[in-house]
Enzyme design. Structure first.
Site, mmCIF file in Angstrom:
data_model
loop_
_atom_site.group_PDB
_atom_site.id
_atom_site.type_symbol
_atom_site.label_atom_id
_atom_site.label_comp_id
_atom_site.label_asym_id
_atom_site.label_seq_id
_atom_site.Cartn_x
_atom_site.Cartn_y
_atom_site.Cartn_z
ATOM 1 C CG MET A 62 -2.088 -0.979 1.045
ATOM 2 S SD MET A 62 -3.226 -0.441 -0.251
ATOM 3 C CE MET A 62 -4.360 -1.838 -0.273
ATOM 4 C CB ILE A 70 -6.532 -5.408 19.622
ATOM 5 C CG1 ILE A 70 -7.394 -4.133 19.576
ATOM 6 C CG2 ILE A 70 -7.340 -6.642 19.220
ATOM 7 C CD1 ILE A 70 -8.561 -4.104 20.519
ATOM 8 C CE1 TYR A 118 -0.937 2.469 14.290
ATOM 9 C CE2 TYR A 118 -1.253 3.486 16.448
ATOM 10 C CZ TYR A 118 -1.662 2.592 15.465
ATOM 11 O OH TYR A 118 -2.799 1.841 15.662
ATOM 12 C CB THR A 121 -2.926 -8.353 16.602
ATOM 13 O OG1 THR A 121 -2.199 -7.152 16.886
ATOM 14 C CG2 THR A 121 -4.386 -7.997 16.361
HETATM 15 N N1 LIG Z 1 -3.574 -4.395 17.787
HETATM 16 C C1 LIG Z 1 -3.779 -3.278 18.466
HETATM 17 O O1 LIG Z 1 -3.467 -3.159 19.652
HETATM 18 C C2 LIG Z 1 -4.403 -2.092 17.778
HETATM 19 C C3 LIG Z 1 -4.774 -0.990 18.563
HETATM 20 C C4 LIG Z 1 -5.357 0.109 17.962
HETATM 21 C C5 LIG Z 1 -5.575 0.087 16.590
HETATM 22 N N2 LIG Z 1 -5.211 -0.980 15.841
HETATM 23 C C6 LIG Z 1 -5.416 -0.926 14.387
HETATM 24 O O2 LIG Z 1 -5.960 -2.134 13.909
HETATM 25 C C7 LIG Z 1 -5.534 -2.352 12.572
HETATM 26 C C8 LIG Z 1 -4.978 -3.756 12.432
HETATM 27 O O3 LIG Z 1 -3.890 -3.926 13.318
HETATM 28 P P1 LIG Z 1 -3.340 -5.358 13.753
HETATM 29 O O4 LIG Z 1 -2.942 -5.279 15.167
HETATM 30 O O5 LIG Z 1 -4.297 -6.413 13.329
HETATM 31 O O6 LIG Z 1 -1.988 -5.426 12.879
HETATM 32 P P2 LIG Z 1 -1.304 -6.603 12.042
HETATM 33 O O7 LIG Z 1 -1.718 -7.946 12.526
HETATM 34 O O8 LIG Z 1 0.146 -6.297 12.013
HETATM 35 O O9 LIG Z 1 -1.914 -6.401 10.599
HETATM 36 C C9 LIG Z 1 -1.444 -5.424 9.732
HETATM 37 C C10 LIG Z 1 -1.813 -5.844 8.321
HETATM 38 O O10 LIG Z 1 -1.340 -4.858 7.406
HETATM 39 C C11 LIG Z 1 -0.544 -5.510 6.412
HETATM 40 N N3 LIG Z 1 0.512 -4.621 5.950
HETATM 41 C C12 LIG Z 1 1.658 -4.277 6.589
HETATM 42 N N4 LIG Z 1 2.392 -3.455 5.819
HETATM 43 C C13 LIG Z 1 1.699 -3.299 4.661
HETATM 44 C C14 LIG Z 1 1.968 -2.606 3.454
HETATM 45 N N5 LIG Z 1 3.091 -1.903 3.280
HETATM 46 N N6 LIG Z 1 1.048 -2.680 2.463
HETATM 47 C C15 LIG Z 1 -0.077 -3.394 2.606
HETATM 48 N N7 LIG Z 1 -0.387 -4.080 3.733
HETATM 49 C C16 LIG Z 1 0.509 -4.031 4.736
HETATM 50 C C17 LIG Z 1 -0.005 -6.756 7.078
HETATM 51 O O11 LIG Z 1 0.279 -7.777 6.155
HETATM 52 P P3 LIG Z 1 1.659 -7.936 5.352
HETATM 53 O O12 LIG Z 1 2.770 -7.789 6.335
HETATM 54 O O13 LIG Z 1 1.524 -9.298 4.763
HETATM 55 O O14 LIG Z 1 1.653 -6.876 4.303
HETATM 56 C C18 LIG Z 1 -1.200 -7.178 7.918
HETATM 57 O O15 LIG Z 1 -2.131 -7.897 7.142
HETATM 58 C C19 LIG Z 1 -4.526 -1.240 12.261
HETATM 59 O O16 LIG Z 1 -5.154 -0.193 11.553
HETATM 60 C C20 LIG Z 1 -4.109 -0.763 13.630
HETATM 61 O O17 LIG Z 1 -3.675 0.590 13.634
HETATM 62 C C21 LIG Z 1 -4.620 -2.068 16.407
#
Ligand SMILES: NC(=O)c1ccc[n+]([C@@H]2O[C@H](COP(=O)([O-])OP(=O)(O)OC[C@H]3O[C@@H](n4cnc5c(N)ncnc54)[C@H](OP(=O)(O)O)[C@@H]3O)[C@@H](O)[C@H]2O)c1
Ligand SMILES: *[C@@H]1O[C@H](CO)[C@@H](O)[C@H](O)[C@H]1NC(C)=O
Ligand SMILES: *[C@@H]1O[C@H](CO)[C@@H](O)[C@H](O)[C@H]1NC(C)=O
Length: 295
Positions: A93, A218, A183, A220
């Site tokens: 992206m 969360i 971020y 993850t």
């Molecule tokens: N987990 C938390 O505590 C938390 C808290 C607040 C908000 N959020 C939000 O929730 C959402 C998901 O977070 P998550 O914790 O589930 O993170 P995650 O498991 O790391 O997922 C991130 C996703 O984005 C993809 N990604 C990474 N770099 C990319 C790139 N350059 N182009 C396209 N895709 C890319 C990753 O796949 P690839 O590496 O295969 O590309 C993965 O599928 C995010 O918007 C995050 O800000 C999470």
């Protein structure tokens, strides 16, 4: 007199209850049946879980991220869970052409779109701001500009379907938090863009809903591996989080707060007692653990 007061109080209570619940639609999984949905960042974490929920509800899904092997596995599982159809498109992206291409492919595959779930984020460090401007620019491209580009590209289809845009943000997109300057910057940008756009949609009577999701910590893998040594707070379950995001989008809510108390109360303090909030938040960070990990 006391009786009258009690009766009045009860009446006010009932009226408030009616005000808050009247006409509020309840979520039904059938709402997503046959819907055509794009989920970005769906190779892991919350995005992956959203794909599984949508599959169980019988949606058509297109998922995207960079890692093809993972996407392939998620799509296979979606098909087993009951997705009406499931496809993946690998790519990064930070390439705006790719961001638009994903939407074009969904149009080619489905002939339209009902829901656009923007969820991916690029890699960033969890530490004090290091002064790297190029990194901020790159992260803005991945976390923000690609969201804008996909929205622009998908808008004609979403207008036609009366569809939904769902934007996954964070508490860090509503309050400044330490150790995540780049971020937080990108998440605040999302609020500015999508909250303003929502107002224009109201004015122009464009029937496309915009749901901004404000998430707490969360469980993850990425989040736990990155912050668990510093943030002293239990992480909420990604499966439930994913479901709440989909519900909010389907119900056309302006914002989703998950976990509710960990995020919504912070908003109150942010506006009415910011210094107190900063004090509380800093106490929640074990910055010494950060220094230890670096040694
Ligand atoms: N987990 C938390 O505590 C938390 C808290 C607040 C908000 N959020 C939000 O929730 C959402 C998901 O977070 P998550 O914790 O589930 O993170 P995650 O498991 O790391 O997922 C991130 C996703 O984005 C993809 N990604 C990474 N770099 C990319 C790139 N350059 N182009 C396209 N895709 C890319 C990753 O796949 P690839 O590496 O295969 O590309 C993965 O599928 C995010 O918007 C995050 O800000 C999470
Ligand atoms: C950007 O994405 C487009 C569309 O998928 C692709 O054709 C192009 O090669 C990509 N560019 C880079 C630099 O990866
Ligand atoms: C907007 O779209 C939704 C979903 O298609 C529909 O249920 C609703 O009636 C529409 N509202 C208006 C004002 O057209």
């Amino acid at each position: 007199m006391a009786l009258l007061n009690k009766a009045l109080l009860a009446l006010v209570g009932v009226l408030l209850a009616i005000y808050f619940y009247a006409g509020k639609e309840e979520f039904q999984p059938e709402m997503l049946k046959g819907k055509r949905v794009i989920v970005t960042g769906a190779s892991s974490g919350i995005g992956e879980q959203m794909a599984y929920h949508l599959a169980k509800m019988g949606s058509h899904v297109v998922i995207t991220a960079r890692t093809e092997v993972r996407l392939k596995k998620v799509v296979e599982k979606c098909r087993k869970l009951g997705a009406a159809s499931a496809y993946y498109i690998p790519g990064s992206m930070d390439n705006i052409t790719f961001a638009k291409y994903v939407v074009q492919e969904a149009e080619r595959l489905f002939g339209g779109l009902d829901m656009l779930i923007l969820n991916h984020i690029g890699y960033t460090y969890f530490n004090f701001f290091d002064g790297d401007v190029a990194h901020i620019r790159n992260l803005l491209e991945i976390n923000f500009l690609s969201y804008v580009a996909m929205t622009v590209e998908a808008l004609p289809m979403l207008k036609a379907s009366g569809g939904n845009i769902v934007v996954v943000s964070s508490l860090a997109g509503k309050v400044g938090l330490p150790l995540s300057v780049p971020y937080s910057t990108t998440k605040f940008a999302l609020d500015g863009f999508f909250s303003s756009l929502r107002m224009e949609f109201y004015h122009q009577k464009i029937n496309v809903s915009i749901t901004l999701c404000v998430l707490s910590y969360i469980d993850t893998d990425t989040a736990v591996n990155t912050v668990s040594h510093v943030i002293q707070q239990p992480a909420a379950p990604k499966e439930e989080c994913a479901l709440e995001i989909i519900k909010g989008g389907a119900l056309r809510q302006r914002e989703v707060y998950y976990q509710y108390y960990a995020t919504k109360f912070v908003m109150l303090f942010r506006d009415w007692a910011p210094e107190f909030l900063e004090h509380l938040l800093l106490k929640n960070y074990n910055v010494e653990a950060l220094d230890k990990k670096q040694e």
